[in-house]
Every structure is written in structure tokens, then in C-alpha cells.
Write an enzyme that holds these catalytic residues in place. Structure first.
Site, PDB file in Angstrom:
ATOM      1  N   GLN A 107      37.741  35.623  39.022  1.00 19.61           N
ATOM      2  CA  GLN A 107      37.885  34.480  39.934  1.00 19.61           C
ATOM      3  C   GLN A 107      38.921  33.503  39.359  1.00 19.61           C
ATOM      4  OE1 GLN A 107      36.359  34.126  43.050  1.00 19.61           O
ATOM      5  NE2 GLN A 107      37.763  32.406  43.216  1.00 19.61           N
ATOM      6  N   ASP A 151      41.450  42.935  43.928  1.00 16.43           N
ATOM      7  CA  ASP A 151      42.181  41.766  44.420  1.00 16.43           C
ATOM      8  C   ASP A 151      43.631  42.138  44.741  1.00 16.43           C
ATOM      9  OD1 ASP A 151      40.916  39.374  44.938  1.00 16.43           O
ATOM     10  OD2 ASP A 151      40.782  38.795  42.824  1.00 16.43           O
ATOM     11  N   LYS A 173      31.561  35.685  48.596  1.00 13.60           N
ATOM     12  CA  LYS A 173      31.810  37.095  48.257  1.00 13.60           C
ATOM     13  C   LYS A 173      30.486  37.810  47.995  1.00 13.60           C
ATOM     14  CE  LYS A 173      36.353  35.867  46.495  1.00 13.60           C
ATOM     15  NZ  LYS A 173      37.190  35.534  45.340  1.00 13.60           N
TER      16      LYS A 173
END
Ligand code: NAP
Length: 286
Positions: free
Chosen positions: A95, A118, A51
Site C-alpha cells: 500500500q 498492482d 480492498k
């Protein structure tokens, strides 16, 4: 058989985003992603690196907040609330997975939906149910799978689509997004009886389980499009998906490989979500 080349498609997405971000920089807007990482799980570290690299490619700023594995739910929520208020931050990513003592739903719920890149908050998931017009901050992995199908001009409308896996972050939203595009959708899971009877009907078969070789060639219809989302690390250290690629590729019209399929597409869609979020926050038109 042709490959759904997620690496190639994601590169194109990232290069286009880099141009977009460059234009935003000229207008003094700097899209920025805040990342919360708990512990040093090797898989999480590897995802974080991918990422971060995509941020470098696109020009999106990156700020990382590291926590020890004994962090509390409250500590994480406090940081998220701070980031929600920070006008320089456009996207917040926690995460996953989080350690057992942390209550993940409360952590996700704390993220301002405007910065939920997300696409995991109930607000963004709920919106996505309405139609394609409301998929603006949709979960990145399902969005990446759909984008890959669209890139290769694979018709979804009217097709039999079978999704194996019904998690909140992949299987369920992917089923919804296929339904939004007028596929006839079946969602399978651990309690599905006779999985093969469903997968054999699929024109489009998407698999997101996390079990190597769950889908073998005898479970796939001739000419089907197969999107393998699963990621498994074998004892040898090699990565593989949920689909027996070697044999399925002989039957399918398209298959996505692991690595090099859904993974890079997920990262590209995350970057896209950061840019979408930044544009919306700044009411930036382009
Ligand atoms: P998850 O939360 O563990 O969900 C797995 C799903 O598979 C569940 O719905 C589970 O059902 C179902 N399942 C388990 N065994 C099954 C079986 N034998 N037959 C049919 N269904 C079965 O995992 P996830 O987060 O959705 O991720 C799924 C896979 O995708 C993992 O390998 C993950 O690493 C990968 N993934 C890849 C990316 C990427 O960027 N490429 C992103 C996210 C996830 P129950 O819940 O009822 O047990």
C-alpha cells in the site's frame, strides 16, 4: 448527461469474479492476496478496507502484514522475497505511499512480476506498452478507467483522448492504454502550457491530478466523456474529484463521479488481477 457508474460496473465485475473464484476453489486453488501496510495513514486504511471488502465479496483470501512507520527498505524487501517464494500467495500489494526513508522503487522492484497485482513493476509496465494483448497485469486505476469506457460502449478508436496527469501509476499507463486502443492521445502535466487548449479538444478527457476543480466547464468540449480519477478530501471531510462535477455534467455526455467512479473500478481491477495471477501461476484454464 449520463453517469459512468463505477459502483454498478465494479459490482458486476466482483460478482463474476466470485463465480470464477468459486470454480477455482472446487479445483483446490485458493487465490490469495498478501498486503503490506506501513503505518496508519487514514487514506491508506480506508483503501485497505475497500480492498479487503472486495476480497470478502469475491472469496479471495487476504493476509495483511503491518509495519511501523520507521520500517526500513530492507525489512520490506525481506518480507516481499518471502512472499515471492510462498506458493499459497498469488498477489503482493504494497500500500502506497511509503514513508520517506523507504526507497519505493527498490520495494516495488522486489515483487515477483508474476505476483505484481498492482501492475507497477517495470516488467509489467513494459509489457503493457506492446499492445492490449500484453496488458494482463496492468495498473488497476488505468485499467478500471478503460473498463468503465468499454462497459458504456464508448468508442476509443480514432478519438481525441486527453489525459491530465503523468504519474507512473495513473497518467502514463492510462495514456498508453488509450494509445493501444488507437486513440490520438495527449498527455498533460504541471508544465503544460494552456491546459484548456488541450482539454477543449478532448472527446475523452481523463483527469488524474489531485486538485479540486482543476477542470471547469469552460475547459470541456460539448458532449465529451469525462473520467475523473482525482480524489481530494475537502476541509468539510467531503470527497471530491478534480472536475467541477456540477457544471461539467451539464456539458459532457458522460462523467464519472467521485466517489463512485474510478475508485471502485480500481478495486475491482485489483481483484481481477489477483485471479489472473492465480490462474497463470497454477496454469489454470477456464
Ligand atoms: P501524482 O503522482 O501526484 O500525479 C499527479 C499528476 O498531476 C502529476 O503528473 C503532476 O505533474 C500533475 N499535475 C499537478 N498539478 C497539475 C496541474 N495544475 N495541471 C496539470 N497537471 C498537474 O498523483 P497520482 O498518483 O497520479 O494520482 C492522481 C490523483 O488520482 C490523486 O488525486 C489520487 O488520489 C487519485 N488516484 C485515485 C485512484 C482511485 O482509485 N480512484 C487511484 C490512484 C490515484 P508533475 O508530476 O509534473 O507535478
Amino acid at each position: 448527461m449520463a453517469i459512468l457508474d463505477g459502483r454498478k460496473v465494479s459490482k458486476e465485475i466482483l460478482l463474476n469474479l466470485a463465480k470464477d473464484v468459486n470454480r477455482m476453489h472446487l479445483d483446490h486453488i485458493s487465490p490469495k492476496l498478501a498486503v503490506i501496510l506501513v503505518g496508519k495513514d487514514p487514506a491508506s486504511l480506508s483503501y485497505i478496507r475497500q480492498k479487503q471488502k472486495a476480497c470478502d465479496t469475491t472469496g479471495i483470501e487476504w493476509e495483511q502484514f503491518d509495519y511501523e512507520t520507521d520500517v526500513s527498505t530492507e525489512d520490506l524487501i525481506e518480507k516481499i522475497e518471502e512472499l515471492n517464494e510462498d506458493n499459497t500467495i498469488h498477489g503482493i500489494l504494497v500500500q502506497l505511499p511509503l514513508p520517506k526513508q523507504v526507497f519505493e522503487p527498490d520495494v516495488i522492484r522486489a515483487i515477483d512480476p508474476k505476483k505484481d497485482v498492482d501492475g507497477f513493476t517495470a516488467y509489467n509496465i513494459g509489457k503493457m506498452f506492446l499492445s492490449t494483448d500484453f496488458e494482463d497485469l496492468a495498473p488497476c486505476t488505468p485499467r478500471g478507467a478503460i473498463k468503465m469506457l468499454e462497459y458504456y460502449d464508448i468508442d476509443i478508436k480514432g478519438k481525441e483522448a486527453v489525459v491530465v496527469g503523468h504519474s507512473n501509476i495513473v497518467g502514463k499507463p492510462l495514456s498508453t492504454m488509450l494509445l493501444n486502443r488507437d486513440a490520438t492521445v495527449t498527455t498533460c502535466h504541471i508544465h503544460t502550457k494552456d491546459l484548456a487548449s488541450h482539454t477543449l479538444r478532448a472527446d475523452i478527457l481523463c483527469v488524474a491530478v489531485g486538485k479540486p476543480n482543476l477542470i471547469t466547464a469552460d475547459m470541456v468540449k460539448d458532449g465529451a466523456v469525462v473520467v475523473d480519477i482525482g480524489v481530494n478530501r475537502l476541509e468539510s471531510g467531503k470527497l471530491c474529484g478534480d472536475v467541477d462535477f456540477e457544471n461539467v455534467e451539464k456539458k459532457a455526455s458522460y462523467v464519472s463521479p467521485v466517489p463512485g467512479g474510478a475508485g471502485p473500478m480500481t478495486v475491482a481491477c485489483l481483484m481481477e488481477n489477483v485471479v489472473i495471477a492465480a490462474k497463470r501461476i497454477h496454469k489454470y484454464k477456464s
